[in-house]
Design an enzyme around this catalytic site. Structure first.
Site, PDB file in Angstrom:
ATOM      1  N   ASP A  50     -49.757  -1.629 -49.121  1.00  0.00           N
ATOM      2  CA  ASP A  50     -49.189  -2.521 -50.132  1.00  0.00           C
ATOM      3  C   ASP A  50     -49.954  -3.836 -50.300  1.00  0.00           C
ATOM      4  O   ASP A  50     -49.571  -4.658 -51.122  1.00  0.00           O
ATOM      5  CB  ASP A  50     -47.730  -2.822 -49.810  1.00  0.00           C
ATOM      6  CG  ASP A  50     -47.566  -3.554 -48.482  1.00  0.00           C
ATOM      7  OD1 ASP A  50     -48.559  -3.706 -47.741  1.00  0.00           O
ATOM      8  OD2 ASP A  50     -46.434  -3.975 -48.173  1.00  0.00           O
ATOM      9  N   TYR A  85     -57.681  -9.643 -46.242  1.00  0.00           N
ATOM     10  CA  TYR A  85     -58.072  -9.262 -44.880  1.00  0.00           C
ATOM     11  C   TYR A  85     -59.567  -9.436 -44.617  1.00  0.00           C
ATOM     12  O   TYR A  85     -59.995  -9.445 -43.463  1.00  0.00           O
ATOM     13  CB  TYR A  85     -57.660  -7.811 -44.597  1.00  0.00           C
ATOM     14  CG  TYR A  85     -56.220  -7.668 -44.191  1.00  0.00           C
ATOM     15  CD1 TYR A  85     -55.846  -7.647 -42.857  1.00  0.00           C
ATOM     16  CD2 TYR A  85     -55.216  -7.567 -45.144  1.00  0.00           C
ATOM     17  CE1 TYR A  85     -54.519  -7.524 -42.483  1.00  0.00           C
ATOM     18  CE2 TYR A  85     -53.885  -7.447 -44.790  1.00  0.00           C
ATOM     19  CZ  TYR A  85     -53.546  -7.426 -43.459  1.00  0.00           C
ATOM     20  OH  TYR A  85     -52.223  -7.316 -43.089  1.00  0.00           O
TER      21      TYR A  85
END
Length: 441
Positions: free
Chosen positions: A172, A264
């Site tokens: 997600d 990330y």
């Protein structure tokens, strides 16, 4: 419209209640006949289940059956969909992973670097067994896996189940980022049409369009750089760690303005800075234990004690809505576009065919139909090839019980690089993860 029999595997998760709210929100688009909770941790599951039973009586009375069990046959038999969100070793092991990493001066994070390696090796065996269990009782069920680290898990599951066309790994994070994009652009998130490529937690948005075909990419970049970038998803919006992460995404865009980065990537592009801001005595895992987990447990306890979900701190989260919408598109052949993880097979033409890439795809009754990306620029190709080599080596280390390949994997990973440090981390991780890892030789 057929009503579905849905199983939540790993229903003791702190994300389960958000998923339940999402099922309520989407019940007209993904109607359920039966809902089953399955978990090996009976006590942890029970709290979520008892709260859900009260919640659904009030907000989903048309559901014909809700139950919870630790019995595989009872859970999976005749399932249409299984949503998987397990965490082998729990948050306690995540905390140890992060502390060991930080002790050696490298990134401590659940999916990146040594933490991702350790969690990946713990997850692979349980995920393989879980898929086998599901297939024994529900050969044709769709399995939608959220279990982290999704990149390593996806590679391992493709190796173990190469012909299973109803096993799909999804994440997600791209849609959570898109919520912030939508807010900045004055759009609804489901009206954004992204172009994206990469590996899980290691990718870039190349274009942001709306459903009318308007290109918002340059305007969005400018707004992020000049106005800042903050998380908007309710689950993370007030989380200081996530706020800093989105600030760092702005810096990544300023340093590398060609494409919009997945958040990330901060751990791989700025590993030293990520280490400096972390506290081994207050890891991200500890923040989750004292934060989201406590909040969810308290909320469930309150619902059970009061016998009602009225006034409870429950809300729809993007984690759940994304999973449910993707499932609906598969179930009813809606051909809706989502970013999912699939085998490359030429989608990104200058990357290995067996890489598990994260790209936009139409979700159909016959599975995801990914869009071709073509060649990607050298900088991104180089980063991805190194990261994929790490993911593949971790997976091979699991299947081959190879100590050497695990050290090689960490040496390749941008958060570590140093082989002496890689070996020291692997040695310490073996001591801590003994019951969960294969015996390495």
């Amino acid at each position: 419209m057929k009503k579905q029999r849905l199983v939540i595997a790993g229903s003791g998760s702190t994300y389960t209640m958000g998923m339940m709210m999402s099922l309520i929100e989407e019940k007209d688009h993904f109607p359920l006949k039966d809902l089953v909770f399955y978990d090996i941790d009976e006590k942890r599951q029970e709290r979520n289940a008892e709260a859900t039973e009260i919640l659904f009586k009030e907000r989903y009375p048309e559901l014909e059956s809700f139950s919870y069990t630790t019995d595989k046959k009872e859970a999976f038999e005749d399932a249409d969909f299984v949503f998987v969100q397990i965490r082998t070793g729990g948050l306690a092991m995540r905390e140890k992973d992060e502390q060991i990493s930080l002790k050696h001066g490298v990134v401590g994070q659940e999916t990146c670097g040594p933490g991702g390696m350790a969690y990946g090796l713990r997850s692979i065996g349980d995920m393989i067994q879980l898929v086998k269990d599901i297939r024994e009782y529900a050969p044709k069920a769709w399995i939608l896996n959220y279990t982290n680290p999704a990149a390593i898990v996806a590679v391992a599951l493709k190796k173990e189940f190469p012909d299973d066309e109803r096993l799909l790994n999804i994440c997600d994070m791209p849609i959570a980022i898109m919520i912030s994009y939508a807010k900045m652009l004055g759009l609804e998130v489901w009206d954004i049409v992204p172009e994206y490529f990469g590996l899980n937690h290691f990718g870039w948005f190349t274009k942001i369009y709306d459903t009318a075909g308007n290109d918002h990419t340059d305007r969005l970049k400018s707004k992020i750089i000049h106005e800042g970038f903050i998380p908007e998803d309710k689950e993370i919006a007030n989380d200081v760690s996530w706020q800093k992460t989105f600030e760092q995404a702005r810096k990544m865009l300023m340093d590398f303005p060609e494409f919009l980065p997945n958040t990330y990537l901060q751990y791989y592009l700025y590993p030293d800075q990520m280490v400096e801001k972390e506290d081994p005595n207050c890891t991200r895992a500890r923040q989750v234990i004292d934060g989201r987990q406590k909040r969810v447990h308290d909320t469930c306890d309150g619902i059970i004690e009061q016998g009602t979900a009225e006034g409870a701190d429950l809300h729809v989260d993007i984690h759940g809505v994304f999973m449910v919408k993707a499932a609906a598109s598969l179930a009813y052949n809606l051909n809706e576009r989502y970013i999912v993880i699939v085998e490359n097979n030429g989608i990104i033409s200058n990357l290995p065919h067996d890489a598990m890439v994260e790209v936009p795809a139409l979700m159909t009754a016959n599975g995801p139909k990914p869009f071709a990306i073509g060649e990607i620029p050298v900088f991104y190709k180089g980063l991805i090839e190194g990261q994929y080599a790490y993911e593949k080596l971790v997976t091979e280390a699991y299947f081959e019980n190879s100590y050497v390949k695990l050290v090689q994997a960490l040496t390749l990973n941008r958060t570590v690089i140093n082989p002496v440090k890689a070996k020291a981390i692997v040695d310490e991780m073996i001591e801590v993860n003994g019951p969960y890892w294969p015996e390495l030789k």
